[in-house]
Enzyme design. Structure first.
Site, short mmCIF file in Angstrom:
data_model
loop_
_atom_site.label_atom_id
_atom_site.label_comp_id
_atom_site.label_asym_id
_atom_site.label_seq_id
_atom_site.Cartn_x
_atom_site.Cartn_y
_atom_site.Cartn_z
N ASP A 1 -2.32 9.73 -10.23
CA ASP A 1 -2.34 8.68 -11.25
C ASP A 1 -0.95 8.40 -11.80
OD1 ASP A 1 -5.04 8.37 -10.96
OD2 ASP A 1 -5.60 9.43 -12.80
N ASP B 1 0.84 -1.20 0.00
CA ASP B 1 0.00 0.00 0.00
C ASP B 1 0.87 1.24 0.00
OD1 ASP B 1 -2.95 1.02 0.63
OD2 ASP B 1 -1.55 2.21 1.83
N GLU C 1 -4.85 2.36 -4.19
CA GLU C 1 -3.39 2.42 -4.12
C GLU C 1 -2.79 1.14 -3.57
OE1 GLU C 1 -4.87 4.45 -0.29
OE2 GLU C 1 -5.54 4.09 -2.32
N ASN D 1 -2.78 12.90 -3.03
CA ASN D 1 -3.78 13.31 -4.04
C ASN D 1 -4.34 14.69 -3.72
OD1 ASN D 1 -4.02 11.53 -6.16
ND2 ASN D 1 -5.46 10.19 -5.12
#
Length: 203
Positions: A103, A86, A129, A94
């Site tokens: 992304d 992770d 993620e 983000n």
């Protein structure tokens, strides 16, 4: 080709040079069309198996491969290690940098994972993620060495990003694909509490 000629004979079609040329042309056209359709089907099948953003296996396809690998490992008595990985604080990243930047990080991370493992190892995106790596013929110690290499590469290449890893090995930590998945996933969530951490199951 031969069937086309027989068809002409069967229906008493004029078997002239012109008819033969037309038959050859139709045969070539049909072959090209068949090849094109086959290519398109292969591409569509491939797209259905791969994550549209990162290009690694989607969750469902990864699970299918995991099931098959565990069955082979059970028959042939070898170890299989599974890693759940992770990206730490990805939501915060983000929010700070925007979803397009997020992304890009996911794509970079997927490429990094593929470079960090062997050709026959399997990389997938579990969701969001979270990523997964399947390491056939690999024990816990070897798997941890791979995990450490991934963490080092992430720190070096993805500035400001770290990863937490949960790692479990068949048959020592779980007796089935489902149990192995649950074990590695739970360990990853424990590792996330510390961040930039890797945890493995105990025997």
């Amino acid at each position: 080709m031969l069937l086309s000629i027989l068809w002409l004979k069967l229906f008493d079609a004029a078997f002239t040079l012109d008819a033969l040329h037309k038959t050859i042309f139709m045969f070539c056209l049909q072959s090209a069309a068949g090849y094109w359709v086959g290519e398109r089907m292969d591409k569509l099948r491939s797209l259905a198996f791969l994550d549209s953003l990162t290009g690694v296996l989607v969750n469902r396809r990864f699970c299918e491969k995991l099931e098959k690998e565990i069955e082979r490992a059970r028959r042939n008595r070898y170890e299989v290690t599974l890693m759940f990985i992770d990206l730490d604080n990805f939501k915060k990243y983000n929010d700070q940098h925007g979803h397009l930047a997020g992304d890009r990080v996911l794509c970079q991370f997927a490429l990094l994972l593929q470079r960090a493992v062997r050709a026959h190892d399997i990389v997938g995106r579990w969701g969001g993620e979270e990523f997964v790596v399947l390491l056939p013929h690999t024990g816990t110690a070897q798997g941890m060495a791979v995990g450490e290499r991934i963490q080092t590469e992430v720190r070096r290449e993805l500035k400001g990003v770290t990863v937490s890893i949960g790692l479990a090995t068949f048959p020592y930590h779980a007796g089935s694909a489902l149990d192995l998945t649950a074990r590695a996933d739970a360990l990853m969530y424990e590792a996330k509490k510390k961040r930039d951490c890797m945890l493995t199951a105990m025997h």
